[in-house]
Design a protein around this motif. Sequence first.
Motif, short mmCIF file in Angstrom:
data_model
loop_
_atom_site.label_atom_id
_atom_site.label_comp_id
_atom_site.label_asym_id
_atom_site.label_seq_id
_atom_site.Cartn_x
_atom_site.Cartn_y
_atom_site.Cartn_z
N VAL A 17 7.13 19.97 -83.74
CA VAL A 17 6.30 20.70 -82.78
C VAL A 17 6.29 19.99 -81.43
O VAL A 17 6.44 20.61 -80.38
CB VAL A 17 4.86 20.87 -83.31
N LEU A 18 6.15 18.69 -81.47
CA LEU A 18 6.13 17.93 -80.23
C LEU A 18 7.45 18.04 -79.49
O LEU A 18 7.49 18.22 -78.27
CB LEU A 18 5.82 16.46 -80.53
N GLU A 19 8.54 17.98 -80.22
CA GLU A 19 9.86 18.09 -79.60
C GLU A 19 10.01 19.44 -78.92
O GLU A 19 10.53 19.55 -77.81
CB GLU A 19 10.95 17.90 -80.64
N ALA A 20 9.54 20.49 -79.59
CA ALA A 20 9.65 21.83 -79.02
C ALA A 20 8.82 21.96 -77.74
O ALA A 20 9.27 22.52 -76.74
CB ALA A 20 9.20 22.87 -80.05
N VAL A 21 7.60 21.42 -77.76
CA VAL A 21 6.74 21.53 -76.60
C VAL A 21 7.30 20.73 -75.43
O VAL A 21 7.33 21.20 -74.28
CB VAL A 21 5.31 21.04 -76.94
N MET A 22 7.80 19.53 -75.69
CA MET A 22 8.34 18.69 -74.62
C MET A 22 9.63 19.27 -74.04
O MET A 22 9.95 19.07 -72.88
CB MET A 22 8.59 17.27 -75.12
N SER A 23 10.35 20.01 -74.85
CA SER A 23 11.62 20.57 -74.39
C SER A 23 11.44 21.84 -73.57
O SER A 23 12.27 22.18 -72.73
CB SER A 23 12.52 20.88 -75.59
N LEU A 40 0.50 15.40 -76.97
CA LEU A 40 0.87 13.99 -77.03
C LEU A 40 -0.24 13.17 -77.68
O LEU A 40 0.02 12.30 -78.52
CB LEU A 40 1.16 13.48 -75.62
N ARG A 41 -1.48 13.46 -77.29
CA ARG A 41 -2.60 12.73 -77.90
C ARG A 41 -2.68 13.03 -79.39
O ARG A 41 -2.93 12.14 -80.21
CB ARG A 41 -3.90 13.10 -77.20
N LYS A 54 9.77 8.16 -80.13
CA LYS A 54 10.56 9.27 -79.61
C LYS A 54 9.99 9.76 -78.28
O LYS A 54 10.73 10.13 -77.37
CB LYS A 54 10.58 10.42 -80.62
N VAL A 55 8.67 9.76 -78.18
CA VAL A 55 8.03 10.14 -76.92
C VAL A 55 8.42 9.14 -75.83
O VAL A 55 8.75 9.51 -74.71
CB VAL A 55 6.50 10.20 -77.07
N PHE A 56 8.39 7.86 -76.17
CA PHE A 56 8.79 6.84 -75.20
C PHE A 56 10.22 7.07 -74.72
O PHE A 56 10.51 6.94 -73.53
CB PHE A 56 8.68 5.45 -75.82
N ARG A 57 11.11 7.39 -75.65
CA ARG A 57 12.51 7.61 -75.27
C ARG A 57 12.62 8.77 -74.29
O ARG A 57 13.40 8.73 -73.34
CB ARG A 57 13.38 7.85 -76.51
#
Length: 296
Positions: A17-23, A40-41, A54-57
């Motif tokens: 889910v996080l990957e989808a939102v960040m993309s 993110l939180r 992964k968020v840091f990357r």
Amino acid sequence: LMAAVISSVNEKNVDSVLEAVMSTADSASDDDNRMLSQMLRLAVAVGDPDVVRKVFRRLEDRGDDRPLPWRFAALASVLDALERRRSSGESRRGFEQLLKESSVRLSDIFDTARTAAADHGADDDLRVAAIGLIGRQPGRRDADVAALGELISPRESSRVQEAAVGRLGDIDDPRVPALLLSRWKGLGPRLRTDVLNKLFSRTPWLDAVLSSLERADLAPTEIDASRRTQLLEHPSPRVRSRAEKLFAGSIPADRRRVLEAYRPALALAPNVEAGKQRFVKTCSSCHKLEDAGHEV
């Protein structure tokens, strides 16, 4: 949509889910950016250290074309959540180490934030987002605290000053109370309220407030009734004792007696100029009349 996405996140799907939102988040949309910050939180709250890495990357990817305010705000959201997990005693899962990693691997972002925060030619959105990262690298704490103090100045916009006060108030550093109070004379009513909110949020910082009152750097009348009560009814006997001495003469025991003491003034000849000078000196920090004072 935001509520639906947030409520559906759990340990099993937080990564995807996080990957989808960040993309897909639109960097120009405030709503998308707010959702991303919440995501993110939440990712830090329910995920494991690998998810955070992964968020840091993604944040350190120099090929990411998102504007700097987005990256600053995103990193601040992650670090806030990491700090909460570390403070809750979960360092055994590696969150203490993640905070240390962020200081090193994301040092370029921190340096860029420092430059942006001090740039008087930059817009406030960028500077405010940048201020949110100042003071988060342990090895740079001293210089960062001083730099934030410099931003609390009449030459800065109200937004920048408010952000600097807020960030300083979030840093657990014994130098912060004195630094905030050293700017007191140049602050308007709203910023003074912000400063007091921060100072009263930590019991150890109350000592600086009481000391300023004792030195007459602060006037008892500059502390509102609710905060006077907070000091007078504080659990610490030492705080209560100092407050009782400071406020003993500023809280009338009998309002009728006070009114009677001032009644003879009604018979005095009016003096507009003297009244204006008194207004400027005593009332203008919270009230406005003609061209003098501040509207609250």
